[in-house]
Design an enzyme around this catalytic site. Sequence first.
Site, PDB file in Angstrom:
ATOM      1  N   ASP A  19       0.826  -1.216   0.000  1.00 19.95           N
ATOM      2  CA  ASP A  19       0.000   0.000   0.000  1.00 19.95           C
ATOM      3  C   ASP A  19       0.861   1.269   0.000  1.00 19.95           C
ATOM      4  O   ASP A  19       0.699   2.150   0.838  1.00 19.95           O
ATOM      5  CB  ASP A  19      -0.936   0.029   1.216  1.00 19.95           C
ATOM      6  CG  ASP A  19      -1.659  -1.277   1.438  1.00 19.95           C
ATOM      7  OD1 ASP A  19      -2.085  -1.883   0.444  1.00 19.95           O
ATOM      8  OD2 ASP A  19      -1.803  -1.698   2.595  1.00 19.95           O
ATOM      9  N   GLU A  53     -11.482   0.619  -1.692  1.00 21.94           N
ATOM     10  CA  GLU A  53     -10.878   0.988  -0.403  1.00 21.94           C
ATOM     11  C   GLU A  53      -9.655   1.849  -0.700  1.00 21.94           C
ATOM     12  O   GLU A  53      -9.565   2.466  -1.755  1.00 21.94           O
ATOM     13  CB  GLU A  53     -10.488  -0.284   0.369  1.00 21.94           C
ATOM     14  CG  GLU A  53      -9.608  -1.236  -0.435  1.00 21.94           C
ATOM     15  CD  GLU A  53      -9.375  -2.579   0.244  1.00 21.94           C
ATOM     16  OE1 GLU A  53      -9.855  -2.782   1.376  1.00 21.94           O
ATOM     17  OE2 GLU A  53      -8.704  -3.428  -0.370  1.00 21.94           O
TER      18      GLU A  53
END
Length: 571
Positions: A39, A214
């Site tokens: 991420d 998300e």
Amino acid sequence: MMAALICAGAAVAQESNTWNPNLPNGTYRNPVIDADYSDPDVCRVGNDYYMTSSSFANFPGLQILHSTDLVNWKLIGAALQDDYPVLPEYRGTDLDWRKKIQHGNYVWAPAIRYHDGWFYIYWGDPDQGLFMVKTQDPAGTWSTPVCVKEGKGMIDCCPLWDEDGKAYLSHGCAGSRAGVKSVLFVAPMSADGTRVLGPSRIVFDGHEDQPTIEGTKFYKRNGYYYIMSPAGGVKYGWQVILRSKNPFGPYEEYVGLAQGKSKVNGPHQGAWIDTPNGEDWFLHFQDKHAYGRVVHLQPAKWVNDWLVIGNDKDGDGCGDPVATWKKPNLPSSGSVQPAEDDEFDSTALGLQWQFEGPYSHYWYFCDARHSKLRLYGIQQPEGYRNLADMQNTLMQKFPTENFTVTAKMRFIPNPNNKNKGEEAGFIIKGLDYAAIKLVAEADGCKMRFVTCIGAQKGKEEKVIAELPIELKALDKPYTQKYAVDDIPQPRLATPEIYVRAVVKSSGICNDIKSTAQFYYSFDGKKFQKIGEPFSVKEGKWIGAKVGFFNCRSTVSNDAAFLDIDWIRFEK
């Protein structure tokens, strides 16, 4: 206050022996970091780029990397050190790291931003809420974490400071805690970035077209507010671009990057970044199973105020990931990757090392005088099942798919530990683990090769091979001419043992597999295979790691030592 000791560790630029993204003629290859920096998010300050990534339950957490060319990255620090906030309602519960190890919890999908002279990192803790730290020196000490918004299930947050002085915070939600997923939120935030001022408002529902959306990254450009978010799941998803003239929507949607005809599964969740000369780029992860989520760099361009990422060969507006490309027109960082080797000649741990939770400075000694790292054995926690329960395991990421790692170490039991139960060694660890373990028992010391399948589920460790190891008196600097307190001198120790693992990959990225064959040697020249190749598995939301451990089953006022002279990686 958070300790900054580990951040003072060796941060010398290091050319990798295992992976190099630099190609001839000003080109590069992906991944630019072939290691688990999940991420990733990046911000630019002038000509410098700073990256952070999800660290989950690994500490020091929120590792910070620096680059000037977006291809070569050097570890320079970490924002979270030896402590982590536990809100009052969770103290003493199973969510408290002081009580129980927290695989997969804590630091999810951070965002790093530079605003008004300060660096900020925001992240979501899926059990507690949204947190922030800040600093004026990203390689130095960061502030104590602040809870910006408390609540279960909130994740993947990103701040945005608008031109009119207002501030906002976007975030997603974890279905495992919130009971709903595939929706994104925006909340008003104080200008100082320390608290949310009002309720979070759902601004996008992706259930129909963008499931599991998300990982929000919030931007403003040309009068549009953009939320860039991954959808479709970690392994096989795509990158969504949302835009609106209002931070609270309504938002239009667009897919700017997908696997297409490439071999890169799930190209998404990352950072749009621009350069001083007007180029646009996008850094994102790719999930490679046991190897974790590695970092790719994609060219990008704005078309009709939509970001098209990668190479859009067919002109449909959605790019495919590139395997190689021309480097950004930026000054070189040199050929450097996050540190791998360690000679342990510093007074602090190298920045590549992480414990499996907030750590104690009682656990290790960086003995620069003798160029070694000493790990002290700590007591196994209540309800101990196997090494997956040990928070003091010291690990670093796999640096690439195919590599050999070798270390030199020595085990020094505590002679006063009459009941024994001391064990230390070299380990590769994910959901399962394999280790070369040195064990002190009443009848002497044993070297064992052990495996544990289903370790994080509490399964039993199995001994695959065993041989006796003779203990001998140590030479200086370990010995004394007389007894010190109640510890007789000299201590007895194993010989120096060289341990090695050869890690190999097979299959394609959508179904990549990894094996590790372990070896040992007493002279560093002739290595003996021990056990069969071990099938390496990823950890909880992270890639597998390699490192060391030292623990004991008994209570005593001193510990066994595991002394590690060095660890080295090669192709």
